[in-house]
Design an enzyme around this catalytic site. Sequence first.
Site, PDB file in Angstrom:
ATOM      1  N   SER A   1    -107.318   3.999 -18.242  1.00 47.78           N
ATOM      2  CA  SER A   1    -106.763   2.845 -17.275  1.00 47.78           C
ATOM      3  C   SER A   1    -108.105   2.037 -16.506  1.00 47.78           C
ATOM      4  O   SER A   1    -107.936   0.843 -16.504  1.00 47.78           O
ATOM      5  CB  SER A   1    -106.104   3.840 -16.030  1.00 47.78           C
TER       6      SER A   1
ATOM      7  N   ASP B   1     -98.673  11.197 -17.849  1.00 53.35           N
ATOM      8  CA  ASP B   1     -99.269  11.400 -19.507  1.00 53.35           C
ATOM      9  C   ASP B   1     -99.602  12.620 -19.675  1.00 53.35           C
ATOM     10  O   ASP B   1    -100.096  13.360 -20.807  1.00 53.35           O
ATOM     11  CB  ASP B   1    -100.551  10.496 -19.455  1.00 53.35           C
TER      12      ASP B   1
ATOM     13  N   ARG C   1    -101.194  11.674 -27.246  1.00 55.55           N
ATOM     14  CA  ARG C   1    -101.058  12.761 -26.678  1.00 55.55           C
ATOM     15  C   ARG C   1    -100.312  13.945 -27.389  1.00 55.55           C
ATOM     16  O   ARG C   1    -100.554  15.070 -26.912  1.00 55.55           O
ATOM     17  CB  ARG C   1    -100.565  12.428 -25.141  1.00 55.55           C
TER      18      ARG C   1
HETATM   19  C1  S3P Z   1    -101.371   3.268 -17.057  1.00 54.28           C
HETATM   20  C2  S3P Z   1     -99.863   3.614 -16.541  1.00 54.28           C
HETATM   21  C3  S3P Z   1     -99.017   4.645 -16.955  1.00 54.28           C
HETATM   22  C4  S3P Z   1     -99.700   5.535 -17.993  1.00 54.28           C
HETATM   23  C5  S3P Z   1    -100.579   4.812 -19.054  1.00 54.28           C
HETATM   24  C6  S3P Z   1    -101.733   4.066 -18.477  1.00 54.28           C
HETATM   25  C7  S3P Z   1    -102.115   2.232 -16.320  1.00 54.28           C
HETATM   26  O1  S3P Z   1     -97.800   3.866 -17.852  1.00 54.28           O
HETATM   27  O2  S3P Z   1     -98.601   6.333 -18.507  1.00 54.28           O
HETATM   28  O3  S3P Z   1    -101.201   5.799 -19.902  1.00 54.28           O
HETATM   29  O4  S3P Z   1    -103.269   2.500 -16.964  1.00 54.28           O
HETATM   30  O5  S3P Z   1    -101.593   1.668 -15.694  1.00 54.28           O
HETATM   31  P1  S3P Z   1     -96.711   3.369 -17.047  1.00 54.28           P
HETATM   32  O6  S3P Z   1     -97.312   2.244 -15.867  1.00 54.28           O
HETATM   33  O7  S3P Z   1     -95.706   2.775 -17.710  1.00 54.28           O
HETATM   34  O8  S3P Z   1     -95.942   4.466 -15.924  1.00 54.28           O
END
Ligand code: S3P
Length: 432
Positions: free
Chosen positions: A23, A316, A389
Site C-alpha cells: 500500500s 487481507d 494470498r
Molecule cells: C488497500 C486497501 C484494501 C486492501 C488492499 C490494499 C490499499 O482494499 O484489501 O490489499 O492499499 O488501499 P479495499 O480498499 O478494497 O478494502
Amino acid sequence: MTELSSSKSGPLIGNITVPGDKSISHRSLIMAVLAIGESTISGLLEGEDVLGTTDALKALGAEIYKDDNGMWHVFGVGIGGLKEPATPLFMGNSGTGVRLMMGLVATHPITVTFTGDDSLAKRPMQRVTVPLAEFGASFQSNGQGTLPITVKGTQMPLSINYRLPVASAQVKSAIMLAALNTPGQTTVIEKIPTRDHSERIFKYFGVDIKQNNEQIIVTGHSELKAKNMTVPADSSSAAFLVVAALITEGSDIVMKNIGINEARTGLFKTLIDMGGNISFENKRTECGEEVADIHVQYSKLTGIIVPKERAPSMIDEYPVLCAAAVCAAGETVMRGIEELRVKESDRIAVMVQGLESCGVKVTEHPDGMTVRPSSINGGVTIKTHLDHRIAMSFLVLGLISEKPITIDDATVIETSFPGFANLLNGIGANIC
Ligand code: S3P
C-alpha cells in the site's frame, strides 16, 4: 503456471526481512510523481503490482529509475503535469494500482484506458467511477463497469463531498488523489476507519489535509515537496510468517522493520487474543508510519470470535488466519467480511473449498466462515484463482499437513511477495 508444494517442516528459526509494504509503495510512487523535483524511495516493494504502477506512471510522463544501491529515484511532474499515455495502461492483478491511478488521472485533462488480468477484470470499479464522475470525469466501459475502462479526465474539476458507501481505503484514496488537482476543498466521510496511509503520506509530502472525526478534508493545488521516503516492511506479508511460526512446533523468528500502523494490525491483535506469543520490539516512527521488529514463537492457540469491527484492519489477513484457526482449540468465527468476496478472488468461497479438500472442518456463511480444529490431511492441489494470498496461505498450511499441499500457480505470489518460498525455506520450511 508453476506448481509449488509445501510439506511438513521442522521449526522455523531465524531473523528475517520481508519486502516493502504494498500500500505504501504504490502511494510513495504516486506522491513522488506529483511533487516537483527528485524524490527517493528506499524499501520499495519490487513485486509485480508495484512495478505495474511504476510503468503506468512512466507512461504518464514521470522519470523513475532504480540505482545500483537499490534506491528508487522519481522525478515528479507536479500536480496537473501528467501527459496522456500513448497506449492503454495494463495494471496486472492490482486493485490498489488501478483504483488509485483512476483517481489520479480523473482530474487531469487526459484520456487513459486501464486494463488488467483475468482476476482484476472481474472486480467492481463503480465504487471509484461513481465518486470520480462527481468531479466531472467520464468513463467508458462494458455494461458491468469492470475493466477495461477508459477514463476521460476533466479539465475543470469540481470539488466534492462524498460519504463512502463501503469501507475501502482504495476508494477513499482515489478520491483524495483526484482532490489534489481540484480547486477548493474535497471532503471524504468515512464512517468505518480504514488504513490511513494516504492521509499520512499526504501530510508527509506537504498537502493541506485536515481530519475531523469522520471527515478527511483535502485542499487542492497544494505544492508538493519532493521527499526521501523509507517504506516499512509489509505487515500483510509478515502475517504469513507470523502464522507459520505460531503453528510450526519449536519456531522462533524475528522480523525487522515491520509497519505496525494501528489500521493494519488487526491480525496481530487477533492472534494475541488467541494466545499467540507475539511481541513488538524497537518501536519507532519513520516517514509518518510506526515501525517495529516483531518476535514470534510457536504457541498453543485457542479459537475466538473475531470482532467484526476489526475487519478493515485485517482485511487481507483472513485467508492466513484460517491456517492458525485450524490449529486452535475450539472454533474461530470470522463474520462481517463480505468484502472478501470481491478481492483478487472470492476469498471466502476459495478458502472454504480449499480447506475442505485438505480435510478441514469449515462452514461458509454469506459474510464469512467458521473454522474448527481439524487434522490436516493435505495430499491435494489447491486452485489459487490468480490470488497471491490464497497461494501463500495454503503453503503455510502445508507446513503442518500430513501429506504435502500443492498450489496450482506459484507465479501469482510475485505480485506482492517476491522470494516468499526461498525466505521460508531459509528458516526451515520445506517448500519446493
Ligand atoms: C488497500 C486497501 C484494501 C486492501 C488492499 C490494499 C490499499 O482494499 O484489501 O490489499 O492499499 O488501499 P479495499 O480498499 O478494497 O478494502
